[in-house]
Structure formats: C-alpha cells, structure tokens
Design a protein around this motif. Structure first.
Motif, short mmCIF file in Angstrom:
data_model
loop_
_atom_site.label_atom_id
_atom_site.label_comp_id
_atom_site.label_asym_id
_atom_site.label_seq_id
_atom_site.Cartn_x
_atom_site.Cartn_y
_atom_site.Cartn_z
N PRO A 38 -6.21 3.83 3.14
CA PRO A 38 -6.39 3.06 1.90
C PRO A 38 -6.16 3.89 0.63
O PRO A 38 -5.94 3.34 -0.45
CB PRO A 38 -7.85 2.57 1.98
N ASP A 39 -6.19 5.21 0.76
CA ASP A 39 -5.94 6.08 -0.39
C ASP A 39 -4.46 6.40 -0.56
O ASP A 39 -4.07 7.09 -1.50
CB ASP A 39 -6.73 7.39 -0.25
N ASN A 40 -3.62 5.92 0.38
CA ASN A 40 -2.19 6.19 0.31
C ASN A 40 -1.42 5.01 0.91
O ASN A 40 -0.74 5.14 1.93
CB ASN A 40 -1.87 7.49 1.07
N LEU A 41 -1.54 3.85 0.27
CA LEU A 41 -0.97 2.62 0.81
C LEU A 41 0.55 2.63 0.85
O LEU A 41 1.16 1.89 1.62
CB LEU A 41 -1.45 1.42 -0.01
N GLY A 42 1.19 3.46 0.05
CA GLY A 42 2.64 3.48 0.00
C GLY A 42 3.28 4.42 1.01
O GLY A 42 4.50 4.53 1.06
N ASN A 43 2.45 5.10 1.82
CA ASN A 43 3.02 6.06 2.76
C ASN A 43 3.84 5.36 3.83
O ASN A 43 3.37 4.42 4.47
CB ASN A 43 1.89 6.87 3.42
N LEU A 44 5.08 5.80 4.06
CA LEU A 44 5.98 5.15 5.00
C LEU A 44 6.00 5.81 6.37
O LEU A 44 6.76 5.42 7.25
CB LEU A 44 7.40 5.14 4.43
N TYR A 45 5.17 6.82 6.56
CA TYR A 45 5.08 7.50 7.85
C TYR A 45 3.61 7.85 8.09
O TYR A 45 2.77 7.72 7.21
CB TYR A 45 5.96 8.76 7.87
N HIS A 46 3.30 8.27 9.33
CA HIS A 46 1.93 8.65 9.64
C HIS A 46 1.72 10.11 9.26
O HIS A 46 2.24 11.02 9.93
CB HIS A 46 1.64 8.45 11.13
N ALA A 47 0.99 10.32 8.17
CA ALA A 47 0.70 11.69 7.75
C ALA A 47 -0.36 12.27 8.68
O ALA A 47 -1.26 11.57 9.14
CB ALA A 47 0.21 11.70 6.31
N SER A 48 -0.23 13.55 8.98
CA SER A 48 -1.17 14.25 9.85
C SER A 48 -2.61 13.87 9.52
O SER A 48 -3.02 13.95 8.37
CB SER A 48 -0.97 15.76 9.66
N SER A 49 -3.36 13.42 10.54
CA SER A 49 -4.71 12.94 10.26
C SER A 49 -5.56 12.87 11.51
O SER A 49 -5.12 12.38 12.55
CB SER A 49 -4.64 11.55 9.62
N GLY A 50 -6.79 13.34 11.39
CA GLY A 50 -7.79 13.12 12.44
C GLY A 50 -8.66 11.95 12.10
O GLY A 50 -9.61 11.63 12.82
N THR A 51 -8.36 11.27 10.98
CA THR A 51 -9.14 10.12 10.52
C THR A 51 -8.42 8.81 10.77
O THR A 51 -9.05 7.82 11.14
CB THR A 51 -9.44 10.26 9.01
N TYR A 52 -7.10 8.80 10.56
CA TYR A 52 -6.33 7.56 10.70
C TYR A 52 -5.42 7.65 11.93
O TYR A 52 -4.69 8.61 12.10
CB TYR A 52 -5.53 7.30 9.42
N ALA A 53 -5.52 6.63 12.76
CA ALA A 53 -4.86 6.64 14.06
C ALA A 53 -3.38 6.33 13.96
O ALA A 53 -2.91 5.72 13.00
CB ALA A 53 -5.52 5.62 14.98
N VAL A 54 -2.66 6.76 14.99
CA VAL A 54 -1.26 6.38 15.18
C VAL A 54 -1.20 5.52 16.44
O VAL A 54 -1.97 5.73 17.38
CB VAL A 54 -0.35 7.63 15.30
N TYR A 55 -0.34 4.50 16.43
CA TYR A 55 -0.24 3.56 17.55
C TYR A 55 1.02 3.88 18.36
O TYR A 55 2.11 3.98 17.81
CB TYR A 55 -0.20 2.13 17.04
N VAL A 56 0.83 4.00 19.67
CA VAL A 56 1.91 4.45 20.55
C VAL A 56 2.10 3.46 21.70
O VAL A 56 1.13 3.10 22.37
CB VAL A 56 1.61 5.86 21.11
N CYS A 57 3.33 3.02 21.91
CA CYS A 57 3.68 2.21 23.07
C CYS A 57 3.76 3.16 24.27
O CYS A 57 4.64 4.02 24.31
CB CYS A 57 5.01 1.51 22.85
#
Length: 196
Positions: free
Chosen positions: A79-98
C-alpha cells in the motif's frame, strides 16, 4: 514475416490434461526483486509472517541446472508503493507462484543460433536468463531455441510441448512463441524426464 522480439518471461496458457489453467497459485516470499513471468526456485529458508510460515523463492539463476518450483503470476500489493510494477524484495508482501507441474507456459525463443522447428517438439531445452525490467515489470527470461540446446537429456529445465499456432507467430523463425512445461520441478521430478 518476422516475429516480434518482445520477451516477457513465461505465461500459463493451459495444462497437459487439456484443461485451462484455473489461475491457481501458492504464496511465497522473496528476498530479491521478482518480475511477472520469472521462473523461480526454492530458497534455503522459509519466512514466518502473521500466523503462518511460508517458503521463500529466488529467481532461477542457472539456465541449465537449477530446479524450478514455478512461475511468478502476481504479488501482494504494497500500500505504500501502489505504482510498483514488479515484486520488490520483501519479507512482508508475498509473491504468487504457479507451482502446478502440469501447467503449460508460453515463452519467447531467444532468437539465437539455429532456430528450433517442428521436429524439436518433444525434446528438452534450457532457459535463457535475462534481467527483469523495473520499467515494465516483465521478466526477460526466454526459451533457448538454438537447436544445439535441444536435447533428450532428462536433467534439462524445460520440455518443449509445442510451438504456438497463431497468426502472429511464424514457426521456425527467430523469437517464435514456444509452449513449454517445467521439466525439472521441485514438486514433481527433480531430475526431469527425458525428451523424445
């Protein structure tokens, strides 16, 4: 007709059973930037977050030897970076993987060497790893479409399922769109299956 050279990683387009990909994914965390369409591998340790613990992933970094766990299909919004077009390194925000080993992906051939043709379908090949774009958010990973890379050897990252049949895709020409599955898969057969 020349194929457009526009790599964007790997995109789920169906399954080996003939069913459509249903949008399923698993939740992971990552300590590095990830891009839409990146192939990822399991990282060494999991990450605790809220009331659960989740595995972590890294971008595939060996074009020939790493064992994939899936492909990035989205991420949790910061929510602090709504315009980000990629998953920035984070242990807080998840990445979704098929992670389904039966999913078929569309990827672009890298346009180098002697370009694979219909007779190479059924063989295995490598991943060409390029840096993702922080401008577009797209992965730059591609299929190694040089026929010197197409082999029957089981321990090879990708299995060639077909070449896309579409008016904007000319078979046997550089940068063609190729259908693949993850051959060496952390949740299925680590050693891969021989191509034929």
């Amino acid at each position: 007709m020349a194929n457009i050279d526009r790599p964007n990683g790997f995109r789920p387009v169906g399954t080996l059973s003939g069913a459509s990909w249903n949008g399923s994914f698993r939740k992971f965390y990552a300590d590095e930037n990830l891009f839409m369409g990146d192939i990822v591998e399991k990282a060494a340790t999991g990450i605790g977050n809220n009331d659960g613990a989740y595995p972590s992933v890294d971008r595939l970094d060996s074009a020939t030897a790493d064992i994939a766990v899936g492909v990035v299909v989205g991420w949790e919004v910061n929510p602090d970076n709504l315009g980000n077009l990629y998953h920035a390194s984070s242990g807080t925000y998840a990445v979704y993987v098929c992670v389904d080993p039966m999913v078929i992906f569309e990827g672009q051939g890298d346009g180098a060497g002697t370009i694979l043709a219909a007779l190479d379908v059924g063989l295995n090949t490598d991943v060409v790893i390029g840096a993702g774009s922080t401008t577009t958010g797209a992965s730059n990973m591609e299929v190694d479409e040089d026929t010197t890379a197409t082999v029957a050897t089981a321990a090879t990252p990708l299995h060639i399922v077909g070449i896309v049949d579409r008016p904007d895709n000319e078979i046997g020409v550089a940068n063609q769109k190729i259908l693949v599955r993850l051959n060496m898969h952390n949740l299925a057969v680590d050693a891969g299956t021989a191509g034929i």
